[in-house]
Design an enzyme around this catalytic site. Structure first.
Site, PDB file in Angstrom:
ATOM      1  N   ASP A   1       0.866  -0.852   0.170  1.00 22.56           N
ATOM      2  CA  ASP A   1       0.145   0.112   0.073  1.00 22.56           C
ATOM      3  C   ASP A   1       0.731   0.737  -0.009  1.00 22.56           C
ATOM      4  O   ASP A   1       2.035   1.416   0.540  1.00 22.56           O
ATOM      5  CB  ASP A   1      -1.002  -0.362   1.609  1.00 22.56           C
ATOM      6  CG  ASP A   1      -1.965  -1.049   1.043  1.00 22.56           C
ATOM      7  OD1 ASP A   1      -2.258  -1.397   0.025  1.00 22.56           O
ATOM      8  OD2 ASP A   1      -2.338  -1.509   2.414  1.00 22.56           O
TER       9      ASP A   1
ATOM     10  N   ASP B   1     -13.381  -3.563  -1.849  1.00 26.76           N
ATOM     11  CA  ASP B   1     -13.019  -3.843  -0.648  1.00 26.76           C
ATOM     12  C   ASP B   1     -15.174  -4.075   0.041  1.00 26.76           C
ATOM     13  O   ASP B   1     -15.933  -3.425  -0.162  1.00 26.76           O
ATOM     14  CB  ASP B   1     -12.429  -2.701  -0.363  1.00 26.76           C
ATOM     15  CG  ASP B   1     -11.865  -1.853  -0.927  1.00 26.76           C
ATOM     16  OD1 ASP B   1     -10.935  -3.046  -0.106  1.00 26.76           O
ATOM     17  OD2 ASP B   1     -10.821  -0.983  -1.435  1.00 26.76           O
TER      18      ASP B   1
END
Length: 259
Positions: A11, A130
Site C-alpha cells: 500500500d 473492499d
C-alpha cells in the site's frame, strides 16, 4: 492443478509503503520500489501496488513509481488506486505493469471494466473489492457490502452480486479484501472468500488478515482462493516468502518453488 500464488501487497501513500489496520492508523514502513525488488528476490509470484489515497483525493496514480518498479522486478505486478479511465489503464500498462486494478471507479462506472477488457484483454483487468460484513437485507442478501474510496464510503451494493456482474463485464481476476480482517493478522475472512470463490469462475486473490502460515493454508484450502495477498506478515519479517511456500508445499498445497 494450478499453483497457488503468494502475492505481497504494498500500500503506497505519498510515495511510501504504508500499513494500517482496517484502513486506519497507517504508518510508513519503506520505499515501494526497494520493497518490490526485495520481494521479487525473495520468490514472490506477483506483487500488488495500491495507491491507497489516490481515489479519495481524486488524483492520478504515481506513474513514475510504476516505471521504476518495472525496471526493477521481472514478475507480474498489478497497480490500483486512482485508475478511473481507459487512458489511466493504458498509462499504467505502458509504464510496465501487467495488470490494472479497478475498485471505486468500477462501481461508479462499471463500463470501465468492459472497456478495459476489450482494449487490453480480461487478463489485465483485476476487480478490487473492499468488503465489510453487515446485517443481511433485501439489498445486501449475502451480508457483505461493497465499500469504496479506501473504505470511507458505503455503497449499498451486495459483494456477491457485484462480483458476478464484474465477471460478466470482463474482469479477469478478483482481489477480495475484507475490511473487517485487514491488518488484524487474525486470519482471512474465510466465509467471504469461499462465497465469492465458489460463485465466480475467475481467479480470486484473498486479502486481509494473514498473521501466520495456518491462515494462508486455510484461505487457499477452506476459502478456495487461488492466491493469498500478504502484507504485515512479511513486511514485519514474521515469515519470509520462501518459509511460507515451503510450509504450504509440505502440507500438500501446490506452489511455485523454482525459477
Amino acid at each position: 492443478m494450478l499453483s497457488k500464488r503468494i502475492i505481497p501487497c504494498l500500500d503506497v501513500r505519498d510515495g511510501k509503503t504504508t500499513k494500517g489496520i482496517r484502513f486506519k492508523e497507517n504508518v510508513d514502513i519503506g520505499d515501494p520500489v526497494d520493497m518490490g525488488r526485495y520481494y521479487y528476490n525473495e520468490g514472490a509470484d506477483e506483487i500488488v501496488f495500491y495507491d491507497i489515497t489516490a481515489s479519495s483525493e481524486g488524483r492520478d496514480i504515481m506513474i513514475d513509481m510504476v516505471s521504476r518498479v518495472a525496471e526493477t522486478i521481472f514478475i507480474p505486478f498489478s497497480v490500483g488506486g486512482g485508475v478511473r479511465s481507459l487512458e489511466d489503464m493504458r498509462r499504467v500498462l505502458l509504464a510496465g505493469a501487467e495488470k490494472v486494478s479497478v475498485n471505486s471507479a468500477a462501481i461508479k462506472d462499471p463500463e470501465i471494466i468492459s472497456q478495459g477488457a476489450r482494449a487490453f484483454g480480461s487478463q489485465c483487468i483485476v476487480l478490487g473489492m473492499d468488503v465489510k460484513r453487515v446485517a443481511p437485507s433485501a439489498a445486501i442478501p449475502s451480508g457483505y457490502e461493497m465499500v469504496i474510496n479506501g473504505g470511507r464510503t458505503d455503497t449499498g451494493l451486495d459483494a456477491l452480486i457485484w462480483a458476478r456482474r464484474a465477471e460478466a463485464l470482463g474482469a479477469g481476476e478478483i482481489c477480495l479484501n475484507s475490511i473487517d480482517a485487514d491488518g488484524t493478522q487474525s486470519g482471512y475472512e474465510l466465509n467471504l472468500t469461499a462465497l465469492i470463490s465458489e460463485n465466480v469462475s475467475i481467479p480470486v486473490i484473498a486479502s486481509g488478515g494473514a498473521g501466520n502460515i495456518d491462515h494462508i493454508y486455510d484461505v487457499l484450502t477452506k476459502g478456495k482462493a487461488d492466491a493469498a495477498l500478504v502484507a504485515s506478515i512479511v513486511h514485519y519479517n514474521a515469515f519470509s516468502i520462501m518459509e511460507i511456500k515451503n510450509a504450504l508445499h509440505a502440507r500438500g498445497v501446490k506452489v511455485r518453488m523454482t525459477w
